[in-house]
Design a protein around this motif. Structure first.
Motif, PDB file in Angstrom:
ATOM      1  N   THR A 279       0.579  -1.797  -0.132  1.00 44.37           N
ATOM      2  CA  THR A 279       0.059   0.311   0.245  1.00 44.37           C
ATOM      3  C   THR A 279       0.743   0.834  -0.040  1.00 44.37           C
ATOM      4  O   THR A 279       0.621   2.569  -0.624  1.00 44.37           O
ATOM      5  CB  THR A 279      -1.233   0.488   0.912  1.00 44.37           C
ATOM      6  OG1 THR A 279      -1.676  -1.787   1.503  1.00 44.37           O
ATOM      7  CG2 THR A 279      -2.082   1.015   1.362  1.00 44.37           C
ATOM      8  N   TRP A 280       2.150   1.364   1.216  1.00 44.99           N
ATOM      9  CA  TRP A 280       2.625   2.771   1.173  1.00 44.99           C
ATOM     10  C   TRP A 280       3.425   2.419  -0.593  1.00 44.99           C
ATOM     11  O   TRP A 280       4.072   3.513  -0.846  1.00 44.99           O
ATOM     12  CB  TRP A 280       4.057   2.419   2.219  1.00 44.99           C
ATOM     13  CG  TRP A 280       5.350   3.057   2.319  1.00 44.99           C
ATOM     14  CD1 TRP A 280       5.424   5.204   2.883  1.00 44.99           C
ATOM     15  CD2 TRP A 280       6.202   3.066   1.535  1.00 44.99           C
ATOM     16  NE1 TRP A 280       6.143   5.173   2.577  1.00 44.99           N
ATOM     17  CE2 TRP A 280       7.063   3.716   1.566  1.00 44.99           C
ATOM     18  CE3 TRP A 280       7.145   1.923   0.709  1.00 44.99           C
ATOM     19  CZ2 TRP A 280       8.063   4.544   1.305  1.00 44.99           C
ATOM     20  CZ3 TRP A 280       8.049   2.006   0.327  1.00 44.99           C
ATOM     21  CH2 TRP A 280       9.106   3.729   0.802  1.00 44.99           C
ATOM     22  N   LEU A 281       3.774   1.131  -1.147  1.00 45.46           N
ATOM     23  CA  LEU A 281       4.490   1.683  -2.617  1.00 45.46           C
ATOM     24  C   LEU A 281       3.277   2.235  -4.075  1.00 45.46           C
ATOM     25  O   LEU A 281       4.604   2.576  -4.516  1.00 45.46           O
ATOM     26  CB  LEU A 281       4.574   0.273  -2.889  1.00 45.46           C
ATOM     27  CG  LEU A 281       5.605   0.179  -3.961  1.00 45.46           C
ATOM     28  CD1 LEU A 281       7.197   0.472  -3.943  1.00 45.46           C
ATOM     29  CD2 LEU A 281       6.066  -1.572  -4.514  1.00 45.46           C
ATOM     30  N   ARG A 282       2.256   1.701  -3.786  1.00 47.47           N
ATOM     31  CA  ARG A 282       1.429   2.235  -4.387  1.00 47.47           C
ATOM     32  C   ARG A 282       1.753   4.103  -4.510  1.00 47.47           C
ATOM     33  O   ARG A 282       1.464   4.347  -5.329  1.00 47.47           O
ATOM     34  CB  ARG A 282       0.543   1.802  -4.557  1.00 47.47           C
ATOM     35  CG  ARG A 282       0.189   0.338  -5.149  1.00 47.47           C
ATOM     36  CD  ARG A 282      -1.456   0.160  -5.165  1.00 47.47           C
ATOM     37  NE  ARG A 282      -2.474  -0.421  -4.043  1.00 47.47           N
ATOM     38  CZ  ARG A 282      -2.561  -1.131  -3.385  1.00 47.47           C
ATOM     39  NH1 ARG A 282      -1.455  -2.388  -3.413  1.00 47.47           N
ATOM     40  NH2 ARG A 282      -2.897  -1.012  -2.409  1.00 47.47           N
ATOM     41  N   GLU A 283       1.618   4.447  -2.879  1.00 51.46           N
ATOM     42  CA  GLU A 283       0.822   5.856  -2.456  1.00 51.46           C
ATOM     43  C   GLU A 283       2.322   6.319  -3.039  1.00 51.46           C
ATOM     44  O   GLU A 283       1.843   8.063  -3.611  1.00 51.46           O
ATOM     45  CB  GLU A 283       0.225   6.243  -1.039  1.00 51.46           C
ATOM     46  CG  GLU A 283      -0.826   5.113  -0.304  1.00 51.46           C
ATOM     47  CD  GLU A 283      -0.941   5.818   0.600  1.00 51.46           C
ATOM     48  OE1 GLU A 283      -0.490   5.175   1.116  1.00 51.46           O
ATOM     49  OE2 GLU A 283      -2.006   5.473   0.895  1.00 51.46           O
ATOM     50  N   GLU A 284       3.295   6.045  -2.242  1.00 54.21           N
ATOM     51  CA  GLU A 284       4.501   6.390  -2.606  1.00 54.21           C
ATOM     52  C   GLU A 284       5.566   6.397  -3.684  1.00 54.21           C
ATOM     53  O   GLU A 284       6.023   8.192  -4.192  1.00 54.21           O
ATOM     54  CB  GLU A 284       5.547   5.905  -1.264  1.00 54.21           C
ATOM     55  CG  GLU A 284       6.724   7.225  -1.134  1.00 54.21           C
ATOM     56  CD  GLU A 284       6.825   7.986  -0.178  1.00 54.21           C
ATOM     57  OE1 GLU A 284       7.706   8.682  -0.051  1.00 54.21           O
ATOM     58  OE2 GLU A 284       5.877   7.859   0.681  1.00 54.21           O
ATOM     59  N   TRP A 285       5.003   5.935  -4.476  1.00 53.91           N
ATOM     60  CA  TRP A 285       5.761   5.717  -5.255  1.00 53.91           C
ATOM     61  C   TRP A 285       4.575   5.297  -6.778  1.00 53.91           C
ATOM     62  O   TRP A 285       5.201   5.094  -8.629  1.00 53.91           O
ATOM     63  CB  TRP A 285       6.765   4.375  -5.523  1.00 53.91           C
ATOM     64  CG  TRP A 285       7.978   5.007  -4.611  1.00 53.91           C
ATOM     65  CD1 TRP A 285       8.128   4.003  -3.610  1.00 53.91           C
ATOM     66  CD2 TRP A 285       8.963   4.782  -4.735  1.00 53.91           C
ATOM     67  NE1 TRP A 285       8.985   4.744  -3.329  1.00 53.91           N
ATOM     68  CE2 TRP A 285      10.314   4.824  -3.775  1.00 53.91           C
ATOM     69  CE3 TRP A 285      10.135   5.978  -6.643  1.00 53.91           C
ATOM     70  CZ2 TRP A 285      10.955   5.186  -3.737  1.00 53.91           C
ATOM     71  CZ3 TRP A 285      11.487   5.427  -5.928  1.00 53.91           C
ATOM     72  CH2 TRP A 285      11.782   5.699  -4.573  1.00 53.91           C
ATOM     73  N   GLY A 286       3.784   4.916  -6.623  1.00 56.71           N
ATOM     74  CA  GLY A 286       2.381   4.902  -8.002  1.00 56.71           C
ATOM     75  C   GLY A 286       3.165   3.695  -8.876  1.00 56.71           C
ATOM     76  O   GLY A 286       2.576   3.975 -10.248  1.00 56.71           O
ATOM     77  N   ARG A 287       3.500   2.799  -8.092  1.00 59.41           N
ATOM     78  CA  ARG A 287       3.716   1.627  -9.200  1.00 59.41           C
ATOM     79  C   ARG A 287       3.343   0.075  -7.668  1.00 59.41           C
ATOM     80  O   ARG A 287       4.057   0.778  -6.104  1.00 59.41           O
ATOM     81  CB  ARG A 287       5.372   1.499  -9.346  1.00 59.41           C
ATOM     82  CG  ARG A 287       5.527   2.067  -8.136  1.00 59.41           C
ATOM     83  CD  ARG A 287       7.850   2.163  -9.623  1.00 59.41           C
ATOM     84  NE  ARG A 287       7.814   3.404 -10.079  1.00 59.41           N
ATOM     85  CZ  ARG A 287       8.358   4.066 -10.498  1.00 59.41           C
ATOM     86  NH1 ARG A 287       9.712   3.532 -11.116  1.00 59.41           N
ATOM     87  NH2 ARG A 287       8.762   5.180 -11.235  1.00 59.41           N
ATOM     88  N   THR A 288       3.959  -0.988  -8.371  1.00 58.96           N
ATOM     89  CA  THR A 288       4.218  -2.221  -7.428  1.00 58.96           C
ATOM     90  C   THR A 288       5.300  -2.525  -7.276  1.00 58.96           C
ATOM     91  O   THR A 288       5.953  -2.199  -8.146  1.00 58.96           O
ATOM     92  CB  THR A 288       2.876  -3.621  -7.905  1.00 58.96           C
ATOM     93  OG1 THR A 288       3.653  -3.954  -8.964  1.00 58.96           O
ATOM     94  CG2 THR A 288       1.628  -2.795  -8.147  1.00 58.96           C
ATOM     95  N   LEU A 289       5.429  -3.526  -6.771  1.00 61.57           N
ATOM     96  CA  LEU A 289       7.203  -4.058  -6.808  1.00 61.57           C
ATOM     97  C   LEU A 289       7.408  -4.705  -7.705  1.00 61.57           C
ATOM     98  O   LEU A 289       8.972  -4.315  -8.505  1.00 61.57           O
ATOM     99  CB  LEU A 289       7.332  -5.068  -4.861  1.00 61.57           C
ATOM    100  CG  LEU A 289       8.954  -5.088  -5.205  1.00 61.57           C
ATOM    101  CD1 LEU A 289       9.131  -4.114  -4.208  1.00 61.57           C
ATOM    102  CD2 LEU A 289       8.735  -6.212  -3.721  1.00 61.57           C
ATOM    103  N   GLU A 290       6.823  -5.051  -9.008  1.00 63.03           N
ATOM    104  CA  GLU A 290       6.801  -6.307  -9.660  1.00 63.03           C
ATOM    105  C   GLU A 290       6.879  -4.907 -10.684  1.00 63.03           C
ATOM    106  O   GLU A 290       8.050  -5.394 -12.006  1.00 63.03           O
ATOM    107  CB  GLU A 290       5.695  -6.984 -10.215  1.00 63.03           C
ATOM    108  CG  GLU A 290       5.478  -8.214  -9.037  1.00 63.03           C
ATOM    109  CD  GLU A 290       4.889  -7.550  -8.075  1.00 63.03           C
ATOM    110  OE1 GLU A 290       5.047  -8.663  -6.971  1.00 63.03           O
ATOM    111  OE2 GLU A 290       4.125  -6.347  -8.006  1.00 63.03           O
ATOM    112  N   ASP A 291       6.836  -4.211 -10.745  1.00 62.29           N
ATOM    113  CA  ASP A 291       6.804  -2.413 -12.219  1.00 62.29           C
ATOM    114  C   ASP A 291       8.797  -2.030 -11.156  1.00 62.29           C
ATOM    115  O   ASP A 291       8.780  -1.782 -12.567  1.00 62.29           O
ATOM    116  CB  ASP A 291       6.319  -1.602 -11.951  1.00 62.29           C
ATOM    117  CG  ASP A 291       4.904  -1.913 -11.989  1.00 62.29           C
ATOM    118  OD1 ASP A 291       4.589  -3.040 -12.667  1.00 62.29           O
ATOM    119  OD2 ASP A 291       4.130  -0.935 -11.615  1.00 62.29           O
TER     120      ASP A 291
END
Length: 353
Positions: A76-88
């Motif tokens: 959730t933090w990754l989507r909010e902070e970076w606008g992407r998923t770890l797989e990206d």
């Protein structure tokens, strides 16, 4: 909390995220609510530590937890902070840095200390209006710096930091007395040509500093007897000429723009950088290992694009940072005096070290 846009879109607006709120009940009482997490407002506490400083504490940190555990919180933090998923994110080093940032920031659970920051004072002689800028920092993503002018130099101070260079450190320093003449557009693709130009200026700066130190040592050995006025030396005339050129550049008498392209091999997170610039200056950038180990200032080039954008070429890293002005109108943020602003800069740097 003001968050930068998603990397590497430096021209996008800042994002806003509430962290706490104060609800006034009566004239002499109020409740504090923590806004952190995804379960709505909950009990918090504010303490005034001293002038221009206060702390917040969450009384119900379980409201910050998610049913899916740390893995769900991280995604959730990754989507909010970076606008992407770890797989990206395919770059392994970048994944490591992002994970480090999550672990570091999430451990505080909104129990934070806040200190006032003044915006830098401006002068009619400044190259551009000083202020806050969003900048690209490779795998670290976007960070916030404060650009301020100090006579013959301009400084970029980190307001947000990373595992290598913490907030409060001077990320770039621009020598306004040493403009750089870029090669013509055909030769700008050649990294070796740009490197040669920058290193020649670096050597010139080193010689000038050495001469100043020797002259200073000579003066300290002389007695207090008044000396006869010495004729101007060629070196003095050259320094005055350089200062005049920098002053003319600051007042806009230099050419309005010239073509600009990054040399081959220099990495830029943002490929959409301006293709014309107003002027360039020699500068240094601060680099270090994780945990701010072995910090050193390395040569580079400051590229002024327009009133709201500039760049910095990190010669040793073969990397380019693009900066764009933050246009949020912060109220009551002006320093009461230049001395108060300089004192603030010293304080935030001492906190970082």
């Amino acid at each position: 909390m003001y968050l930068p846009p998603h990397d590497p879109h430096v021209d996008d607006p800042m994002r806003f995220k509430p962290l706490f709120r104060v609800h006034l009940m009566e004239r002499t009482s109020a409740t504090v609510e923590c806004m952190y997490g995804h379960k709505g407002p909950h009990s918090g506490h504010i303490q005034i530590v001293k002038k221009d400083e206060f702390s917040t504490k969450c009384n119900q940190t379980d409201h910050h937890r998610m049913s899916g555990g740390r893995q769900e919180e991280f995604r959730t933090w990754l989507r909010e902070e970076w606008g992407r998923t770890l797989e990206d994110i395919f770059h392994e080093h970048m994944q490591e840095l992002i994970l480090m940032k999550f672990i570091y920031t999430s451990q505080y659970d909104n129990c934070l200390t806040y200190r006032r920051i003044y915006l830098p004072p401006s002068s009619p002689d400044d190259l551009i209006k000083p202020g806050l800028f969003k900048g690209t920092y490779g795998s670290h993503g976007l960070e916030i710096i404060m650009l301020s002018f100090h006579g013959k130099k301009a400084k970029g101070t980190k307001i947000t930091g990373d595992p290598n260079i913490p907030a409060g450190q001077q990320t770039v320093e621009i020598d306004l007395l040493h403009p750089i003449q870029l090669p013509d557009i055909e030769n700008q693709h050649n990294f070796n040509e740009l490197s040669r130009i920058i290193l020649e200026v670096q050597e010139q700066v080193r010689r000038e500093q050495q001469q100043e130190e020797e002259e200073g040592a000579g003066c300290s050995r002389q007695s207090a007897t008044p000396q006869a006025e010495q004729p101007a030396q060629e070196g003095d005339a050259g320094a005055e000429e350089t200062a005049d050129r920098a002053g003319a550049a600051a007042q806009g008498s230099e050419p309005a723009s010239q073509p600009f392209v990054l040399p081959l091999g220099v990495v830029s997170r943002n490929k959409d950088y301006p293709r014309t610039c107003r002027m360039c200056f020699y500068g240094t950038g601060l680099i270090a290992g994780h945990g701010f180990t072995s910090p050193e200032r390395t040569p580079g080039a400051f590229i002024l694009f327009d009133d709201d954008r500039f760049g910095f070429i990190w010669l040793e890293l073969k990397s380019f940072s693009l900066y764009s002005r933050i246009k949020v109108a912060f109220q009551n943020a002006e320093a009461p005096s230049r001395e108060a602003f300089e004192e603030m800069l010293k304080n935030i740097q001492s906190l970082a070290t």
